[in-house]
Design a protein around this motif. Structure first.
Motif, PDB file in Angstrom:
ATOM      1  N   ILE A  29       0.834  -1.207   0.000  1.00 48.50           N
ATOM      2  CA  ILE A  29       0.000   0.000   0.000  1.00 48.50           C
ATOM      3  C   ILE A  29       0.866   1.254   0.000  1.00 48.50           C
ATOM      4  CG2 ILE A  29      -1.748   1.284   1.319  1.00 48.50           C
ATOM      5  CD1 ILE A  29      -2.784  -1.381   2.344  1.00 48.50           C
ATOM      6  N   PHE A  30       2.115   1.131   0.432  1.00 52.84           N
ATOM      7  CA  PHE A  30       3.025   2.282   0.510  1.00 52.84           C
ATOM      8  C   PHE A  30       4.253   2.031  -0.357  1.00 52.84           C
ATOM      9  CE2 PHE A  30       0.824   1.773   4.602  1.00 52.84           C
ATOM     10  CZ  PHE A  30       0.096   2.952   4.616  1.00 52.84           C
ATOM     11  N   PRO A  31       4.109   2.236  -1.689  1.00 56.56           N
ATOM     12  CA  PRO A  31       5.240   1.992  -2.597  1.00 56.56           C
ATOM     13  C   PRO A  31       6.484   2.762  -2.182  1.00 56.56           C
ATOM     14  CG  PRO A  31       3.229   2.368  -3.835  1.00 56.56           C
ATOM     15  CD  PRO A  31       2.919   2.679  -2.400  1.00 56.56           C
ATOM     16  N   ASN A  40      -1.983   5.989  -6.195  1.00 55.56           N
ATOM     17  CA  ASN A  40      -1.529   5.471  -7.491  1.00 55.56           C
ATOM     18  C   ASN A  40      -0.888   4.092  -7.315  1.00 55.56           C
ATOM     19  OD1 ASN A  40      -1.992   7.906  -9.291  1.00 55.56           O
ATOM     20  ND2 ASN A  40      -0.667   8.806  -7.746  1.00 55.56           N
ATOM     21  N   ILE A  41      -1.656   3.163  -6.795  1.00 57.60           N
ATOM     22  CA  ILE A  41      -1.166   1.796  -6.661  1.00 57.60           C
ATOM     23  C   ILE A  41      -2.094   0.858  -7.421  1.00 57.60           C
ATOM     24  CG2 ILE A  41       0.048   2.136  -4.476  1.00 57.60           C
ATOM     25  CD1 ILE A  41      -2.319   1.054  -3.009  1.00 57.60           C
ATOM     26  N   THR A  42      -1.539  -0.289  -7.772  1.00 56.74           N
ATOM     27  CA  THR A  42      -2.275  -1.239  -8.603  1.00 56.74           C
ATOM     28  C   THR A  42      -3.550  -1.754  -7.921  1.00 56.74           C
ATOM     29  OG1 THR A  42      -2.084  -3.333  -9.795  1.00 56.74           O
ATOM     30  CG2 THR A  42      -0.901  -3.149  -7.739  1.00 56.74           C
ATOM     31  N   MET A  43      -4.526  -2.107  -8.733  1.00 54.08           N
ATOM     32  CA  MET A  43      -5.815  -2.554  -8.211  1.00 54.08           C
ATOM     33  C   MET A  43      -5.678  -3.811  -7.358  1.00 54.08           C
ATOM     34  SD  MET A  43      -9.193  -3.798 -10.310  1.00 54.08           S
ATOM     35  CE  MET A  43      -8.386  -5.315 -10.783  1.00 54.08           C
ATOM     36  N   GLN A  44      -4.719  -4.679  -7.716  1.00 54.80           N
ATOM     37  CA  GLN A  44      -4.560  -5.925  -6.976  1.00 54.80           C
ATOM     38  C   GLN A  44      -4.156  -5.690  -5.516  1.00 54.80           C
ATOM     39  OE1 GLN A  44      -3.418  -5.661 -10.199  1.00 54.80           O
ATOM     40  NE2 GLN A  44      -5.012  -6.981 -11.030  1.00 54.80           N
ATOM     41  N   VAL A  45      -3.520  -4.538  -5.240  1.00 57.22           N
ATOM     42  CA  VAL A  45      -3.178  -4.223  -3.852  1.00 57.22           C
ATOM     43  C   VAL A  45      -4.448  -3.985  -3.054  1.00 57.22           C
ATOM     44  CG1 VAL A  45      -1.998  -2.593  -2.328  1.00 57.22           C
ATOM     45  CG2 VAL A  45      -0.947  -3.249  -4.494  1.00 57.22           C
ATOM     46  N   TRP A  46      -5.408  -3.272  -3.654  1.00 56.57           N
ATOM     47  CA  TRP A  46      -6.653  -2.949  -2.960  1.00 56.57           C
ATOM     48  C   TRP A  46      -7.565  -4.157  -2.800  1.00 56.57           C
ATOM     49  CZ3 TRP A  46      -6.033   0.987  -0.220  1.00 56.57           C
ATOM     50  CH2 TRP A  46      -5.373   2.127  -0.687  1.00 56.57           C
ATOM     51  N   LEU A  47      -7.293  -5.236  -3.531  1.00 52.55           N
ATOM     52  CA  LEU A  47      -8.079  -6.461  -3.351  1.00 52.55           C
ATOM     53  C   LEU A  47      -7.726  -7.178  -2.053  1.00 52.55           C
ATOM     54  CD1 LEU A  47      -8.115  -7.880  -7.005  1.00 52.55           C
ATOM     55  CD2 LEU A  47      -9.967  -6.719  -5.786  1.00 52.55           C
ATOM     56  N   MET A  48      -6.654  -6.714  -1.392  1.00 57.85           N
ATOM     57  CA  MET A  48      -6.267  -7.178  -0.046  1.00 57.85           C
ATOM     58  C   MET A  48      -6.126  -8.697   0.036  1.00 57.85           C
ATOM     59  SD  MET A  48      -5.944  -4.399   1.623  1.00 57.85           S
ATOM     60  CE  MET A  48      -6.437  -2.673   1.599  1.00 57.85           C
ATOM     61  N   ALA A  49      -5.469  -9.276  -0.961  1.00 52.93           N
ATOM     62  CA  ALA A  49      -5.287 -10.733  -0.943  1.00 52.93           C
ATOM     63  C   ALA A  49      -4.404 -11.174   0.204  1.00 52.93           C
ATOM     64  CB  ALA A  49      -4.685 -11.191  -2.277  1.00 52.93           C
ATOM     65  N   ASN A 112       0.369  -8.432 -14.866  1.00 54.67           N
ATOM     66  CA  ASN A 112       0.022  -7.092 -15.370  1.00 54.67           C
ATOM     67  C   ASN A 112       1.128  -6.068 -15.145  1.00 54.67           C
ATOM     68  OD1 ASN A 112      -2.442  -8.118 -16.091  1.00 54.67           O
ATOM     69  ND2 ASN A 112      -3.534  -7.262 -14.343  1.00 54.67           N
ATOM     70  N   GLY A 113       1.887  -6.228 -14.090  1.00 53.95           N
ATOM     71  CA  GLY A 113       2.900  -5.234 -13.755  1.00 53.95           C
ATOM     72  C   GLY A 113       2.322  -4.121 -12.897  1.00 53.95           C
ATOM     73  N   PRO A 114       3.181  -3.251 -12.397  1.00 53.23           N
ATOM     74  CA  PRO A 114       2.723  -2.180 -11.501  1.00 53.23           C
ATOM     75  C   PRO A 114       2.061  -1.029 -12.243  1.00 53.23           C
ATOM     76  CG  PRO A 114       5.058  -1.958 -11.887  1.00 53.23           C
ATOM     77  CD  PRO A 114       4.636  -3.219 -12.591  1.00 53.23           C
ATOM     78  N   LEU A 115       1.300  -0.243 -11.513  1.00 51.83           N
ATOM     79  CA  LEU A 115       0.774   1.021 -12.019  1.00 51.83           C
ATOM     80  C   LEU A 115       1.855   2.066 -11.787  1.00 51.83           C
ATOM     81  CD1 LEU A 115      -1.661   2.725 -13.055  1.00 51.83           C
ATOM     82  CD2 LEU A 115      -2.288   3.046 -10.656  1.00 51.83           C
ATOM     83  N   PRO A 152       6.085   5.576  -8.984  1.00 51.63           N
ATOM     84  CA  PRO A 152       6.933   5.806  -7.816  1.00 51.63           C
ATOM     85  C   PRO A 152       8.341   5.241  -8.031  1.00 51.63           C
ATOM     86  CG  PRO A 152       4.816   4.840  -7.182  1.00 51.63           C
ATOM     87  CD  PRO A 152       4.934   4.705  -8.663  1.00 51.63           C
ATOM     88  N   PRO A 153       9.343   5.756  -7.333  1.00 51.86           N
ATOM     89  CA  PRO A 153      10.709   5.258  -7.498  1.00 51.86           C
ATOM     90  C   PRO A 153      10.813   3.780  -7.126  1.00 51.86           C
ATOM     91  CG  PRO A 153      10.681   7.337  -6.282  1.00 51.86           C
ATOM     92  CD  PRO A 153       9.265   6.886  -6.389  1.00 51.86           C
TER      93      PRO A 153
END
Length: 201
Positions: A29-31, A40-49, A112-115, A152-153
């Motif tokens: 959640i904190f790139p 600006n983080i990928t959707m898969q992070v928000w799916l909280m797997a 998919n790779g990162p956003l 993000p870096p």
């Protein structure tokens, strides 16, 4: 190995894996370890797997497996720990579903790779998107392609390492839950062999 001892081993193994998965998901959640990129983080992070599927969802099968490794529900003997084994079996089925969810989400994220944002012609970061999805070759082993993302870096390495960890954790948890399903089924049908061991001692 007795069904009770096996249950306790599986439960004690699942418990730290669940907490590690939660920590890994929180880091995603904190790139780059910064809070300014959370929009600006990928959707898969928000799916909280990691927090849900491989984390909180795994605490129930872990605790039930540990309890199934204790004495039977009526003390030593009686139902031969079958009641706790049945609960452990059922919760392990749901745990297996949670771990499979984690594996599926993590695999999709890696594919998919990162956003991230590219550098536009003026030198400013722009064009946020999943830029690696359009590539014919996989970006995972092509480190030179990682440079296209400037914000993000270090997001590509961050993304790959943490989602790979979640993928591995989910796979291990899935195997352990499958083992406990089989072990729990044997425990329900045959009881716990530790009673026989104690009688022979």
């Amino acid at each position: 190995m007795c069904t009770g001892k096996c249950s306790r081993f599986v439960g004690l193994a699942l418990l730290p894996l669940a907490f590690i998965a939660i920590i890994v998901n929180l880091l995603l959640i904190f790139p780059n370890g910064e809070t300014k990129w959370t929009n600006n983080i990928t959707m898969q992070v928000w799916l909280m797997a990691g927090i849900g599927g491989a984390g909180l969802f795994m605490l129930c099968p872990s605790c039930n497996a540990i309890r199934a490794g204790g004495k039977g529900c009526c003390g030593e003997g009686c139902c031969g720990n079958r009641c706790r084994m049945l609960r452990s079996l059922i919760s392990s089925i749901f745990g297996g579903l949670g771990s499979f969810y984690c594996v599926a989400v993590s695999g999709t994220a890696l594919s998919n790779g990162p956003l991230c944002a590219l550098t536009n012609q003026t030198g400013n970061a722009a064009q946020w998107g999943y830029h690696f999805k359009a590539m014919e070759d996989s970006y995972l082993f092509n480190k030179t392609s990682w440079d296209i993302c400037v914000q993000p870096p270090n997001i590509v390495l961050w993304h790959i390492v943490l989602f790979s960890m979640l993928l591995g954790l989910g796979a291990i948890e899935f195997v352990l839950c499958a083992v406990q399903i089989i072990n729990g089924l044997l425990g329900v049908m045959c009881g716990d062999c530790r009673k026989k061991e104690n009688n022979n001692a």
